[in-house]
Design an enzyme around this catalytic site. Sequence first.
Site, PDB file in Angstrom:
ATOM      1  N   HIS A 217       0.878  -1.185   0.000  1.00  0.00           N
ATOM      2  CA  HIS A 217       0.000   0.000   0.000  1.00  0.00           C
ATOM      3  C   HIS A 217       0.912   1.231   0.000  1.00  0.00           C
ATOM      4  O   HIS A 217       1.367   1.677   1.047  1.00  0.00           O
ATOM      5  CB  HIS A 217      -0.875  -0.058   1.258  1.00  0.00           C
ATOM      6  CG  HIS A 217      -1.826   1.074   1.440  1.00  0.00           C
ATOM      7  ND1 HIS A 217      -3.177   0.967   1.166  1.00  0.00           N
ATOM      8  CD2 HIS A 217      -1.651   2.344   1.896  1.00  0.00           C
ATOM      9  CE1 HIS A 217      -3.786   2.106   1.457  1.00  0.00           C
ATOM     10  NE2 HIS A 217      -2.874   2.963   1.893  1.00  0.00           N
ATOM     11  N   HIS A 219       1.891   5.188  -0.801  1.00  0.00           N
ATOM     12  CA  HIS A 219       1.489   6.575  -1.064  1.00  0.00           C
ATOM     13  C   HIS A 219       2.635   7.223  -1.844  1.00  0.00           C
ATOM     14  O   HIS A 219       3.782   6.810  -1.745  1.00  0.00           O
ATOM     15  CB  HIS A 219       1.207   7.312   0.248  1.00  0.00           C
ATOM     16  CG  HIS A 219      -0.110   6.922   0.868  1.00  0.00           C
ATOM     17  ND1 HIS A 219      -1.207   7.745   0.882  1.00  0.00           N
ATOM     18  CD2 HIS A 219      -0.512   5.777   1.478  1.00  0.00           C
ATOM     19  CE1 HIS A 219      -2.223   7.134   1.481  1.00  0.00           C
ATOM     20  NE2 HIS A 219      -1.826   5.929   1.852  1.00  0.00           N
ATOM     21  N   CYS A 250      -3.787  10.474   4.166  1.00  0.00           N
ATOM     22  CA  CYS A 250      -4.273  10.055   5.472  1.00  0.00           C
ATOM     23  C   CYS A 250      -4.341  11.300   6.345  1.00  0.00           C
ATOM     24  O   CYS A 250      -3.336  11.972   6.521  1.00  0.00           O
ATOM     25  CB  CYS A 250      -3.360   9.009   6.098  1.00  0.00           C
ATOM     26  SG  CYS A 250      -3.937   8.510   7.730  1.00  0.00           S
TER      27      CYS A 250
END
Length: 307
Positions: A217, A219, A250
């Site tokens: 995951h 970013h 986030c």
Amino acid sequence: MSLPSVVRDPALPTEVTIYEVGPRDGLQNESVVVPLDAKVEFITRLVAAGLPYVEATSFVHPKWVPQLADAAELVARLPMDRATPLPVLVPNERGLDRALESGVRHIAVFASATETFAQKNLNSTLDTQLDMFEPVMRRALAAGLDVRAYVSMCFGDPWEGEVPIDQVVSVGQSLLELGASQLSIGDTIGVATAGHVRELVGRFVAAGTGVDRLAMHFHDTYGQALANAHAALQVGITTFDASAGGLGGCPYAESATGNLATEDLVWMLGGLGIRHGVDLAALVETSRWMAGVLGKEPASAVVRALS
Ligand code: HMG
Ligand code: MG
């Protein structure tokens, strides 16, 4: 629409699963409140574009993430019993109760690899977060749900700096022992680089976790997400989280920017001849439409290049 030339690298996997997080990780960070109808359309179009998993929303405290306060209404408008799983984030038993009432079949818990982020994101600690997840996972599994688990801040933390790999592996292994079907390794603030990715995956494997249990995951804060995905492919990872148009971030991580853009990942996989099942044209159209809803340019380089 132009597509990249296909040149297979026999050392890489032949097929990859893309786990779309745009409606959850993407929208949770947007200040423009997206109407419920637009959320339903977004998810419906992502499914129609061939994404095999679309994370729909979060059953977190609505004050913590106001954008997703409509989780129950959204789920009520989505076909939770169809072939494409539409997982939701669940942090605690209150969230699980709400998710079960809504008819959710796939949940994801989200842990922190660091003490500070456990406090800031979960009002918990590195140790007690597991006490919060244990009953959630036990009850969800008993109800026949699938449980994915995230670990955040795996490659660096904005308050603590470097994060020891042992600490990441320890949190991850605990979640697998509690029954998680898959671990998603989060680079929440986008500081990972390729060597770090290979090293971290190698340490999970050395601790007994197969690459088939791991998802990455990324970013894209520092522009490394695609390079990191390629590095992860080289060590056998076959599940990648990505966000349509590169939406995302986030709210509790300083300097976090969008997730790896799904279109950028699809373009790279296409060029490498790796199967992914996604219709790039339909996806680009969807991201352009959502950018219009949000009133901003898509972050994805591929969406901009194809527009
Ligand atoms: P808390 O304040 O400690 O909760 O928050 P509490 O248990 O003390 O309860 C306080 C009140 O909140 C109670 O109500 C509860 O019922 C209510 P009262 O009795 O006072 O009226 N409450 C809830 N209401 C609705 N839904 C719930 C819920 N839970 C309690 N689920 C909590 C603890 C975990 C709830 C809070 O910290 C929270 O919601 N955190 C979520 C933060 C979040 O969503 N962050 C973004 C997702 S993580 C992420 O993006 C990273 C990821 O993408 C991977 C990566 O990039 O690394 C996944
Ligand atoms: Mg994230």
